[in-house]
Design a protein around this motif. Structure first.
Motif, PDB file in Angstrom:
ATOM      1  N   LEU A  58      -6.063 -13.651  -7.746  1.00 34.09           N
ATOM      2  CA  LEU A  58      -7.326 -13.230  -8.345  1.00 34.09           C
ATOM      3  C   LEU A  58      -8.006 -12.146  -7.520  1.00 34.09           C
ATOM      4  O   LEU A  58      -8.596 -11.219  -8.078  1.00 34.09           O
ATOM      5  N   VAL A  59      -7.902 -12.232  -6.195  1.00 36.84           N
ATOM      6  CA  VAL A  59      -8.468 -11.173  -5.352  1.00 36.84           C
ATOM      7  C   VAL A  59      -7.889  -9.824  -5.754  1.00 36.84           C
ATOM      8  O   VAL A  59      -8.618  -8.837  -5.945  1.00 36.84           O
ATOM      9  N   GLY A  60      -6.575  -9.756  -5.865  1.00 37.29           N
ATOM     10  CA  GLY A  60      -5.932  -8.500  -6.226  1.00 37.29           C
ATOM     11  C   GLY A  60      -6.373  -7.970  -7.575  1.00 37.29           C
ATOM     12  O   GLY A  60      -6.587  -6.764  -7.747  1.00 37.29           O
ATOM     13  N   GLN A  61      -6.534  -8.882  -8.533  1.00 38.12           N
ATOM     14  CA  GLN A  61      -6.950  -8.448  -9.871  1.00 38.12           C
ATOM     15  C   GLN A  61      -8.404  -8.006  -9.896  1.00 38.12           C
ATOM     16  O   GLN A  61      -8.740  -7.011 -10.539  1.00 38.12           O
ATOM     17  N   PHE A  62      -9.274  -8.737  -9.201  1.00 38.82           N
ATOM     18  CA  PHE A  62     -10.674  -8.310  -9.145  1.00 38.82           C
ATOM     19  C   PHE A  62     -10.777  -6.926  -8.517  1.00 38.82           C
ATOM     20  O   PHE A  62     -11.534  -6.064  -8.985  1.00 38.82           O
ATOM     21  N   ALA A  63     -10.010  -6.696  -7.449  1.00 37.15           N
ATOM     22  CA  ALA A  63     -10.052  -5.391  -6.782  1.00 37.15           C
ATOM     23  C   ALA A  63      -9.552  -4.290  -7.711  1.00 37.15           C
ATOM     24  O   ALA A  63     -10.156  -3.212  -7.811  1.00 37.15           O
ATOM     25  N   ARG A  64      -8.456  -4.557  -8.415  1.00 36.29           N
ATOM     26  CA  ARG A  64      -7.913  -3.545  -9.325  1.00 36.29           C
ATOM     27  C   ARG A  64      -8.894  -3.235 -10.445  1.00 36.29           C
ATOM     28  O   ARG A  64      -9.135  -2.063 -10.772  1.00 36.29           O
ATOM     29  N   LEU A  65      -9.490  -4.278 -11.025  1.00 30.11           N
ATOM     30  CA  LEU A  65     -10.422  -4.082 -12.129  1.00 30.11           C
ATOM     31  C   LEU A  65     -11.702  -3.368 -11.695  1.00 30.11           C
ATOM     32  O   LEU A  65     -12.361  -2.727 -12.522  1.00 30.11           O
ATOM     33  N   LYS A  66     -12.041  -3.459 -10.417  1.00 35.74           N
ATOM     34  CA  LYS A  66     -13.257  -2.825  -9.907  1.00 35.74           C
ATOM     35  C   LYS A  66     -12.974  -1.479  -9.225  1.00 35.74           C
ATOM     36  O   LYS A  66     -13.835  -0.930  -8.554  1.00 35.74           O
ATOM     37  N   GLY A  67     -11.747  -0.956  -9.395  1.00 32.93           N
ATOM     38  CA  GLY A  67     -11.506   0.418  -8.968  1.00 32.93           C
ATOM     39  C   GLY A  67     -10.825   0.623  -7.646  1.00 32.93           C
ATOM     40  O   GLY A  67     -10.991   1.690  -7.025  1.00 32.93           O
ATOM     41  N   ALA A  68     -10.034  -0.341  -7.170  1.00 29.62           N
ATOM     42  CA  ALA A  68      -9.299  -0.148  -5.925  1.00 29.62           C
ATOM     43  C   ALA A  68      -8.315   1.012  -6.067  1.00 29.62           C
ATOM     44  O   ALA A  68      -7.715   1.212  -7.128  1.00 29.62           O
ATOM     45  N   SER A  69      -8.128   1.758  -4.983  1.00 30.03           N
ATOM     46  CA  SER A  69      -7.149   2.848  -5.010  1.00 30.03           C
ATOM     47  C   SER A  69      -5.732   2.315  -4.896  1.00 30.03           C
ATOM     48  O   SER A  69      -4.782   2.948  -5.378  1.00 30.03           O
ATOM     49  N   ALA A  70      -5.576   1.152  -4.262  1.00 25.72           N
ATOM     50  CA  ALA A  70      -4.271   0.502  -4.132  1.00 25.72           C
ATOM     51  C   ALA A  70      -4.508  -0.974  -3.848  1.00 25.72           C
ATOM     52  O   ALA A  70      -5.491  -1.337  -3.195  1.00 25.72           O
ATOM     53  N   VAL A  71      -3.613  -1.816  -4.359  1.00 22.78           N
ATOM     54  CA  VAL A  71      -3.671  -3.253  -4.094  1.00 22.78           C
ATOM     55  C   VAL A  71      -2.272  -3.688  -3.670  1.00 22.78           C
ATOM     56  O   VAL A  71      -1.323  -3.610  -4.449  1.00 22.78           O
ATOM     57  N   VAL A  72      -2.154  -4.121  -2.414  1.00 20.88           N
ATOM     58  CA  VAL A  72      -0.875  -4.529  -1.841  1.00 20.88           C
ATOM     59  C   VAL A  72      -0.924  -6.025  -1.566  1.00 20.88           C
ATOM     60  O   VAL A  72      -1.935  -6.541  -1.068  1.00 20.88           O
ATOM     61  N   GLY A  73       0.169  -6.723  -1.878  1.00 21.41           N
ATOM     62  CA  GLY A  73       0.210  -8.157  -1.637  1.00 21.41           C
ATOM     63  C   GLY A  73       1.464  -8.584  -0.917  1.00 21.41           C
ATOM     64  O   GLY A  73       2.506  -7.934  -1.040  1.00 21.41           O
ATOM     65  N   SER A  74       1.365  -9.670  -0.168  1.00 19.84           N
ATOM     66  CA  SER A  74       2.556 -10.293   0.419  1.00 19.84           C
ATOM     67  C   SER A  74       2.748 -11.660  -0.223  1.00 19.84           C
ATOM     68  O   SER A  74       1.786 -12.335  -0.599  1.00 19.84           O
ATOM     69  N   ALA A  75       4.010 -12.046  -0.351  1.00 19.92           N
ATOM     70  CA  ALA A  75       4.357 -13.332  -0.945  1.00 19.92           C
ATOM     71  C   ALA A  75       5.663 -13.800  -0.321  1.00 19.92           C
ATOM     72  O   ALA A  75       6.283 -13.078   0.468  1.00 19.92           O
ATOM     73  N   GLY A  76       6.113 -15.001  -0.702  1.00 21.58           N
ATOM     74  CA  GLY A  76       7.228 -15.604  -0.002  1.00 21.58           C
ATOM     75  C   GLY A  76       8.562 -15.603  -0.698  1.00 21.58           C
ATOM     76  O   GLY A  76       9.547 -16.075  -0.129  1.00 21.58           O
TER      77      GLY A  76
END
Length: 338
Positions: free
Chosen positions: A163-181
């Protein structure tokens, strides 16, 4: 007549990773509700990483579970009997009374939930509940997100991180990077959730993977993992970078103190701000959250995924799997069908 319940109790305090022997499933008789009380049949319960801290003897921000005590946590249920004018029979309620199939509760200790067409009750434990508010609070208040920021999220395929990544994208982030397992979680983040880039942290040093995914650096870091991820984020920050420190699941089962980041000196030269938080201290943002997030959900702008386990007997295996990263999105245990 007394009400029969099945409840999970803490049987022992774990040393390191919890095992099934640390829990005990019991059958109990609870008295009929008194004035001001209700009987709730639980429909769905939450298992969350913070619960690992409640198993320890030491002080934590959430009250510890005592040996022999029925454990607690978020659950949504239906009121099947009521002796309170404030919570009628048939109401859908949120309660801190998970880990059991039926509960006798004080009506003052539950929150009546709205009946939202098309919204499963479990969403009140995830996107519309504590994880969703945690993501909102951490990103917008603690990390002071601004449009144009490049954002890095650890534990990005979990209930909060996705949800953090989606909120950031929807609010205009220039890039959203995530780590997962896992590779599957990485694909889900980039192909369905909308992350710009994502990586499997098993593929090499996190610092190298983050540099490759965000070569221009990051402005915001939302930390669910701690350890190597936090050190990598400090190294990748631009000047005046901001971090919201939500969790450190990489060290929850540690039996010795976990080493801190080795590059903390960069906090001075880069003028960084790292802020820890507990979502319960920011309840004043719930109104803003409830106003803005449900429309994103009903319009289809938010991607929500749940890992659902069936039945009270599976609550402990679900919790242990959660601590090992066995969930994508929110992990819930369905206790009864409507």
């Amino acid at each position: 007549m007394p009400i029969r319940t099945r409840e999970w109790q803490l049987a022992a305090r774990p040393h390191g990773e919890p095992t099934p022997d640390d829990f005990r499933l019991v059958e109990l008789e609870r008295p009929d509700p008194a004035d001001g009380q209700i009987v709730v049949r639980m429909l769905v319960m939450s298992v969350d990483p913070y619960m690992r801290g409640r198993m320890n003897a030491g002080k934590s921000y959430a009250a510890r579970w005592e040996i022999g005590e029925t454990m607690k946590g978020g659950a949504v249920g239906r009121v099947i009997a009521s002796r309170s004018p404030d919570v009628p029979e048939g109401a859908l309620v949120l309660a801190d009374a998970a880990w059991r199939d039926v509960a006798v509760l004080d009506a003052a200790h539950v929150r009546v939930l709205p009946e939202l067409p098309g919204i499963p009750p479990s969403y009140h434990l995830g996107v519309l509940g504590m994880p969703g508010l945690t993501a909102w609070v951490g990103l917008f208040r603690l990390a002071e997100f601004r449009a144009g920021d490049a954002v890095f999220v650890s534990g990005a395929a979990g209930a909060v991180g996705s949800l953090v990544g989606q909120f950031a994208r929807l609010k205009g982030a220039s890039a959203v990077v995530g780590s997962a397992g896992t590779p599957e979680k990485v694909r889900w983040l980039t192909e369905e959730v909308g992350f710009t880039r994502a990586f499997d942290y098993h593929d090499g040093p996190v610092a190298d993977l983050l540099t490759a995914a965000a070569p221009d650096g990051i402005d915001v870091y939302f930390d669910n993992v701690g350890g190597e991820h936090l050190e990598a984020a400090i190294g990748a920050f631009k000047e005046f970078g901001r971090a919201a420190l939500c969790g450190a699941i990489s060290g929850y089962n540690a039996t010795e103190p976990v080493p801190g980041p080795r590059n903390m000196f960069l906090m001075v030269s880069k003028k960084l701000s790292l802020r820890g938080f507990i979502v319960g201290d920011h309840a004043d943002l719930r109104g803003e959250f409830i106003e803005q997030v449900p429309p994103l959900l009903t319009s289809g702008q938010l991607v929500v995924r749940e890992t659902v386990r069936e039945g009270l007997d599976d609550a402990v295996p679900a919790f242990l799997d959660l601590l090992r990263g066995g969930n994508t999105g929110k992990m819930v245990v369905r206790l009864a069908q409507e």
